[in-house]
Design an enzyme around this catalytic site. Sequence first.
Site, short mmCIF file in Angstrom:
data_model
loop_
_atom_site.label_atom_id
_atom_site.label_comp_id
_atom_site.label_asym_id
_atom_site.label_seq_id
_atom_site.Cartn_x
_atom_site.Cartn_y
_atom_site.Cartn_z
N SER A 102 0.85 -1.20 -0.24
CA SER A 102 0.30 -0.26 0.36
C SER A 102 0.93 1.22 -0.07
O SER A 102 1.56 1.34 1.03
CB SER A 102 -1.00 0.12 1.01
OG SER A 102 -1.65 0.93 1.37
N SER A 134 -0.65 3.99 0.60
CA SER A 134 -1.83 4.77 0.85
C SER A 134 -0.83 5.86 2.40
O SER A 134 -0.84 7.00 2.12
CB SER A 134 -2.58 5.06 1.67
OG SER A 134 -4.04 4.09 0.85
N LYS A 137 -13.33 -4.90 1.44
CA LYS A 137 -14.07 -3.60 0.87
C LYS A 137 -15.65 -4.17 1.32
O LYS A 137 -16.09 -3.21 1.06
CB LYS A 137 -13.62 -3.07 -0.66
CG LYS A 137 -12.30 -1.71 -0.63
CD LYS A 137 -12.28 -1.55 -2.55
CE LYS A 137 -10.94 -0.78 -1.76
NZ LYS A 137 -11.13 0.32 -3.37
N ASN A 158 -14.56 1.92 0.91
CA ASN A 158 -13.07 1.98 0.67
C ASN A 158 -12.90 3.09 2.16
O ASN A 158 -11.24 3.44 2.88
CB ASN A 158 -12.00 2.14 -0.08
CG ASN A 158 -12.02 3.87 -0.86
OD1 ASN A 158 -13.53 4.64 -0.44
ND2 ASN A 158 -11.47 4.82 -1.08
N ASP A 215 -13.41 5.72 -4.43
CA ASP A 215 -13.05 5.60 -5.59
C ASP A 215 -13.17 6.66 -6.85
O ASP A 215 -12.87 6.39 -8.22
CB ASP A 215 -13.27 3.89 -5.69
CG ASP A 215 -12.13 3.46 -5.02
OD1 ASP A 215 -10.96 4.07 -4.94
OD2 ASP A 215 -12.41 2.10 -4.78
N ALA A 241 -17.13 -5.27 -13.52
CA ALA A 241 -18.34 -5.39 -12.93
C ALA A 241 -17.89 -5.48 -11.09
O ALA A 241 -18.55 -5.58 -11.18
CB ALA A 241 -18.79 -6.09 -13.77
N GLY A 242 -16.22 -5.51 -11.02
CA GLY A 242 -16.32 -5.68 -9.40
C GLY A 242 -16.12 -4.09 -9.34
O GLY A 242 -16.91 -3.25 -9.29
N GLY A 243 -15.66 -3.95 -7.60
CA GLY A 243 -16.16 -3.12 -6.88
C GLY A 243 -15.24 -1.89 -7.33
O GLY A 243 -16.39 -0.40 -7.13
N ALA A 244 -14.46 -1.64 -7.93
CA ALA A 244 -13.68 -0.23 -8.67
C ALA A 244 -14.78 -0.13 -9.75
O ALA A 244 -15.07 0.96 -9.67
CB ALA A 244 -11.84 -0.74 -8.98
N ASN A 249 -17.55 -7.63 -18.75
CA ASN A 249 -16.67 -8.16 -17.53
C ASN A 249 -17.23 -9.65 -18.32
O ASN A 249 -17.56 -9.69 -19.41
CB ASN A 249 -18.20 -8.57 -16.37
CG ASN A 249 -16.95 -8.63 -15.42
OD1 ASN A 249 -16.06 -7.93 -14.88
ND2 ASN A 249 -17.65 -9.28 -14.38
P1 NAP Z 1 -12.80 -6.99 -8.17
O1 NAP Z 1 -13.70 -6.66 -6.93
O2 NAP Z 1 -12.43 -8.17 -6.92
O3 NAP Z 1 -12.84 -7.38 -9.16
C1 NAP Z 1 -12.41 -7.88 -10.08
C2 NAP Z 1 -12.51 -7.58 -11.45
O4 NAP Z 1 -11.41 -8.08 -12.24
C3 NAP Z 1 -14.17 -7.83 -11.94
O5 NAP Z 1 -14.92 -7.39 -13.03
C4 NAP Z 1 -13.37 -9.91 -12.76
O6 NAP Z 1 -14.02 -10.46 -13.96
C5 NAP Z 1 -12.14 -8.90 -13.26
N1 NAP Z 1 -11.31 -10.33 -13.51
C6 NAP Z 1 -10.75 -10.77 -12.43
N2 NAP Z 1 -9.47 -11.89 -13.00
C7 NAP Z 1 -9.99 -11.29 -14.90
C8 NAP Z 1 -9.47 -12.41 -15.61
N3 NAP Z 1 -8.24 -13.43 -15.05
N4 NAP Z 1 -10.14 -12.30 -16.62
C9 NAP Z 1 -11.22 -11.19 -16.66
N5 NAP Z 1 -11.34 -10.22 -15.77
C10 NAP Z 1 -10.71 -10.35 -14.80
O7 NAP Z 1 -11.56 -6.18 -7.88
P2 NAP Z 1 -11.55 -3.78 -7.77
O8 NAP Z 1 -11.38 -3.78 -6.00
O9 NAP Z 1 -12.71 -3.73 -8.11
O10 NAP Z 1 -9.96 -3.97 -8.27
C11 NAP Z 1 -9.77 -4.39 -9.46
C12 NAP Z 1 -8.40 -3.10 -10.10
O11 NAP Z 1 -8.49 -1.98 -9.67
C13 NAP Z 1 -7.16 -3.44 -9.21
O12 NAP Z 1 -6.28 -4.01 -10.47
C14 NAP Z 1 -7.37 -2.38 -8.51
O13 NAP Z 1 -6.05 -2.32 -7.55
C15 NAP Z 1 -7.71 -1.45 -8.84
N6 NAP Z 1 -8.10 -0.34 -8.28
C16 NAP Z 1 -7.45 0.93 -8.29
C17 NAP Z 1 -7.91 1.89 -7.46
C18 NAP Z 1 -7.01 3.11 -8.00
O14 NAP Z 1 -7.39 3.99 -6.76
N7 NAP Z 1 -6.19 3.61 -9.06
C19 NAP Z 1 -8.76 1.57 -6.70
C20 NAP Z 1 -9.42 0.68 -6.58
C21 NAP Z 1 -9.52 -0.45 -7.19
P3 NAP Z 1 -15.34 -11.19 -12.85
O15 NAP Z 1 -16.60 -10.58 -12.33
O16 NAP Z 1 -15.19 -11.60 -14.56
O17 NAP Z 1 -14.75 -12.38 -12.30
#
Ligand code: NAP
Length: 307
Positions: free
Chosen positions: A39, A41, A90, A111, A126, A152-155, A175
């Site tokens: 992190s 942060s 989260k 978050n 976010d 379509a996850g959290g971010a 997605n």
């Molecule tokens: P999350 O809720 O676990 O969602 C993960 C997403 O990635 C889902 O849409 C998932 O698809 C997809 N995914 C995972 N593995 C995959 C694969 N092998 N092929 C295709 N799709 C795949 O995670 P999150 O918290 O949203 O985080 C997502 C990203 O955003 C991370 O890389 C994180 O570092 C980044 N992020 C950045 C910030 C920033 O401040 N820059 C803030 C938050 C997050 P399925 O639904 O099909 O599983």
Amino acid sequence: MKKKRAAAKEVYTVVDLQNWRDVDPPIRLGVFGDPVEHSLSPQMQNAALKHCKIDMQYARFHISPDELREAKDLIRKLEFVGVNLTIPHKIAALDLLDVADDNVKRIGAVNVIKVEAGKLRGFNTDGRGFARAVREEFSVDLRDLRVLVLGAGGAARAIALQCAKENSERLVIANRSFEKAQRLADELRDFFAGPKGLGPVARLQAIRLEEAAIKFQIGHVDLIVNATRLIGLNRGEPSPIPARLLAPHLMVYDTIYSAARTPLVSAAIEAGARAVNGLSMLLHQGAQAFEIWFQREAPIEVMRKAL
Ligand code: NAP
């Protein structure tokens, strides 16, 4: 005589919270994650605290999912100002809040926690952090953009909701699990009922994360956002979008910030597009968290420099 305090650790645990020994300045903020070592942060928030002459510091806490409830009770007892939550907390933390703001309820993820009068209030910064990052990086507002969100996850949910709230011209959600994209689009349908977005394509669409489906959309979007976990850096891991689909008219925002140039960012630049990694989103979501905790403007430039 002033009692000598222990030096701050790199990473704290729930056992440290149980047997709390304060350091100087006292730790009253932090990030809960598992893993949490990566992190960025603390460096950003500690620079802000120091600059604003707030006598406290921000630390990393390695908290596993089964420790989250106890850790939350302990920060309340220790009168922390608040914490950030990162992977994998989260979503789980939602059940531990006393009050959740509207963004948290809609996104289904939190978050930022603020401890206020003994109550835990949850926020999600976010989406707004992303909007500010896009404005800063590309000098354009989300309302003027046709956006393709990968994931379509959290971010992705936070980003898609922000596009909806800012009345983006178009929003396409792609997605791997198509049903999740569809569900998210359905939740946002009311925002896109208006007449914006002239042309042959729908204003709001869910598609599969597949080449043919994305290829069809490329000519009808301006901004592509990678909000999947696909970095494309590990051997055999594909890039979230094939490089051959990238075109010069695009802006590409990769939310991943662990690499200065992710393969997606490099491929986009090579294709003549403008592209950046997720550091600016990290900065702006962190600045918003600071503002929630202290009800004052965050020293953005100090935080940026610290990153
Ligand atoms: P999350 O809720 O676990 O969602 C993960 C997403 O990635 C889902 O849409 C998932 O698809 C997809 N995914 C995972 N593995 C995959 C694969 N092998 N092929 C295709 N799709 C795949 O995670 P999150 O918290 O949203 O985080 C997502 C990203 O955003 C991370 O890389 C994180 O570092 C980044 N992020 C950045 C910030 C920033 O401040 N820059 C803030 C938050 C997050 P399925 O639904 O099909 O599983």
